[in-house]
Design a protein around this motif. Structure first.
Motif, mmCIF file in Angstrom:
data_model
loop_
_atom_site.group_PDB
_atom_site.id
_atom_site.type_symbol
_atom_site.label_atom_id
_atom_site.label_comp_id
_atom_site.label_asym_id
_atom_site.label_seq_id
_atom_site.Cartn_x
_atom_site.Cartn_y
_atom_site.Cartn_z
ATOM 1 N N TYR A 37 0.803 -1.223 0.000
ATOM 2 C CA TYR A 37 0.000 0.000 0.000
ATOM 3 C C TYR A 37 0.836 1.272 0.000
ATOM 4 O O TYR A 37 0.332 2.339 -0.320
ATOM 5 C CB TYR A 37 -0.918 0.027 1.224
ATOM 6 N N SER A 38 2.098 1.179 0.355
ATOM 7 C CA SER A 38 2.891 2.382 0.569
ATOM 8 C C SER A 38 3.056 3.250 -0.677
ATOM 9 O O SER A 38 3.238 4.451 -0.555
ATOM 10 C CB SER A 38 4.260 2.018 1.144
ATOM 11 N N LYS A 39 2.957 2.668 -1.852
ATOM 12 C CA LYS A 39 3.141 3.461 -3.071
ATOM 13 C C LYS A 39 1.903 3.492 -3.964
ATOM 14 O O LYS A 39 1.945 4.039 -5.061
ATOM 15 C CB LYS A 39 4.333 2.927 -3.858
ATOM 16 N N LEU A 40 0.801 2.923 -3.496
ATOM 17 C CA LEU A 40 -0.410 2.909 -4.323
ATOM 18 C C LEU A 40 -1.027 4.300 -4.414
ATOM 19 O O LEU A 40 -1.042 5.053 -3.456
ATOM 20 C CB LEU A 40 -1.440 1.938 -3.751
ATOM 21 N N ARG A 41 -1.523 4.596 -5.603
ATOM 22 C CA ARG A 41 -2.140 5.903 -5.851
ATOM 23 C C ARG A 41 -3.526 5.712 -6.446
ATOM 24 O O ARG A 41 -3.797 4.723 -7.110
ATOM 25 C CB ARG A 41 -1.271 6.720 -6.809
ATOM 26 N N ASP A 42 -4.383 6.706 -6.210
ATOM 27 C CA ASP A 42 -5.720 6.663 -6.789
ATOM 28 C C ASP A 42 -5.647 7.077 -8.260
ATOM 29 O O ASP A 42 -4.568 7.331 -8.802
ATOM 30 C CB ASP A 42 -6.696 7.527 -5.985
ATOM 31 N N GLN A 52 -1.545 2.121 7.120
ATOM 32 C CA GLN A 52 -2.359 1.917 8.307
ATOM 33 C C GLN A 52 -3.846 1.882 8.011
ATOM 34 O O GLN A 52 -4.617 1.378 8.793
ATOM 35 C CB GLN A 52 -2.097 3.034 9.321
ATOM 36 N N ASP A 53 -4.264 2.410 6.897
ATOM 37 C CA ASP A 53 -5.693 2.543 6.647
ATOM 38 C C ASP A 53 -6.165 1.820 5.390
ATOM 39 O O ASP A 53 -7.231 2.109 4.872
ATOM 40 C CB ASP A 53 -6.083 4.010 6.589
ATOM 41 N N CYS A 54 -5.413 0.875 4.896
ATOM 42 C CA CYS A 54 -5.785 0.064 3.740
ATOM 43 C C CYS A 54 -5.790 -1.404 4.125
ATOM 44 O O CYS A 54 -4.980 -1.829 4.945
ATOM 45 C CB CYS A 54 -4.794 0.256 2.589
ATOM 46 N N LYS A 55 -6.688 -2.149 3.520
ATOM 47 C CA LYS A 55 -6.724 -3.584 3.792
ATOM 48 C C LYS A 55 -7.477 -4.305 2.689
ATOM 49 O O LYS A 55 -8.293 -3.705 1.985
ATOM 50 C CB LYS A 55 -7.372 -3.872 5.140
ATOM 51 N N HIS A 90 -9.106 -4.174 -2.494
ATOM 52 C CA HIS A 90 -8.493 -3.455 -1.381
ATOM 53 C C HIS A 90 -9.251 -2.151 -1.179
ATOM 54 O O HIS A 90 -9.650 -1.496 -2.149
ATOM 55 C CB HIS A 90 -7.019 -3.141 -1.662
ATOM 56 N N HIS A 91 -9.416 -1.771 0.079
ATOM 57 C CA HIS A 91 -10.162 -0.571 0.435
ATOM 58 C C HIS A 91 -9.296 0.279 1.349
ATOM 59 O O HIS A 91 -8.765 -0.219 2.341
ATOM 60 C CB HIS A 91 -11.453 -0.998 1.153
ATOM 61 N N CYS A 92 -9.142 1.562 1.018
ATOM 62 C CA CYS A 92 -8.362 2.492 1.835
ATOM 63 C C CYS A 92 -9.299 3.579 2.347
ATOM 64 O O CYS A 92 -10.058 4.162 1.568
ATOM 65 C CB CYS A 92 -7.248 3.136 1.022
ATOM 66 N N CYS A 115 -9.356 5.302 -1.421
ATOM 67 C CA CYS A 115 -9.015 4.553 -2.626
ATOM 68 C C CYS A 115 -9.703 3.189 -2.588
ATOM 69 O O CYS A 115 -9.954 2.645 -1.514
ATOM 70 C CB CYS A 115 -7.510 4.310 -2.725
ATOM 71 N N PHE A 116 -9.955 2.663 -3.765
ATOM 72 C CA PHE A 116 -10.518 1.319 -3.887
ATOM 73 C C PHE A 116 -9.846 0.651 -5.066
ATOM 74 O O PHE A 116 -9.732 1.239 -6.148
ATOM 75 C CB PHE A 116 -12.034 1.384 -4.109
ATOM 76 N N PHE A 117 -9.372 -0.568 -4.845
ATOM 77 C CA PHE A 117 -8.681 -1.326 -5.884
ATOM 78 C C PHE A 117 -9.460 -2.595 -6.182
ATOM 79 O O PHE A 117 -9.882 -3.291 -5.274
ATOM 80 C CB PHE A 117 -7.261 -1.670 -5.439
ATOM 81 N N ALA A 118 -9.640 -2.871 -7.465
ATOM 82 C CA ALA A 118 -10.401 -4.039 -7.889
ATOM 83 C C ALA A 118 -9.616 -4.812 -8.941
ATOM 84 O O ALA A 118 -8.909 -4.219 -9.756
ATOM 85 C CB ALA A 118 -11.743 -3.611 -8.476
ATOM 86 N N PRO A 119 -9.754 -6.145 -8.933
ATOM 87 C CA PRO A 119 -9.124 -6.947 -9.998
ATOM 88 C C PRO A 119 -9.680 -6.514 -11.353
ATOM 89 O O PRO A 119 -10.852 -6.164 -11.469
ATOM 90 C CB PRO A 119 -9.537 -8.373 -9.658
ATOM 91 N N MET A 120 -8.866 -6.563 -12.360
ATOM 92 C CA MET A 120 -9.285 -6.102 -13.692
ATOM 93 C C MET A 120 -10.437 -6.928 -14.260
ATOM 94 O O MET A 120 -11.232 -6.431 -15.017
ATOM 95 C CB MET A 120 -8.098 -6.150 -14.660
ATOM 96 N N ASN A 121 -10.559 -8.194 -13.872
ATOM 97 C CA ASN A 121 -11.597 -9.043 -14.433
ATOM 98 C C ASN A 121 -12.835 -9.130 -13.535
ATOM 99 O O ASN A 121 -13.646 -10.025 -13.689
ATOM 100 C CB ASN A 121 -11.055 -10.454 -14.666
#
Length: 123
Positions: A37-42, A52-55, A90-92, A115-121
């Motif tokens: 999570y340390s380098k993820l961007r929206d 600390q706030d992503c999981k 993943h949800h931040c 931020c919210f991350f989803a698999p491409m498929n």
């Protein structure tokens, strides 16, 4: 059965080493888990969190392209989703800050999605 002092102290030593090893592994895996999570961007290029706030979360892709988070009851708009770094959801979150009457910061009590991350498929 007879047990002298050396045998007991050896057993205690081995138990302490086992507990220390397990604790080290737990800490190491937590650090590694947050490292993604340390380098993820929206989508706009803003950093999502400091680890600390992503999981990882369970999410359902809805027919309209949005995502539903059963744990919070929140619906995440499709345009907020960014491709996942590991094919998991993943949800931040963050807690908004406002200034009170005297100008001191006041933390909000309800988290907001950063931020919210989803698999491409998944859509």
């Amino acid at each position: 059965m007879h047990c002298d002092g050396w045998e007991m102290s050896t057993g205690v030593y081995e138990m302490k080493m086992l507990v220390a090893t397990i604790a080290l592994l737990c800490v190491s895996s937590t650090v590694l888990a947050h490292d993604i999570y340390s380098k993820l961007r929206d989508r706009e290029g803003h950093l999502c969190c400091g680890g600390q706030d992503c999981k990882p979360v369970e999410a359902l892709a809805l027919p309209d392209g949005n995502y539903y988070l059963p744990s919070t009851g929140e619906t995440i708009p499709a345009n907020m989703a960014t491709p996942s770094p590991d094919d998991r959801f993943h949800h931040c979150i963050y807690y908004p800050v406002a200034n009170d009457v005297e100008g001191y910061p006041v933390w909000g009590s309800e988290p907001k999605t950063r931020c919210f991350f989803a698999p491409m498929n998944s859509s």
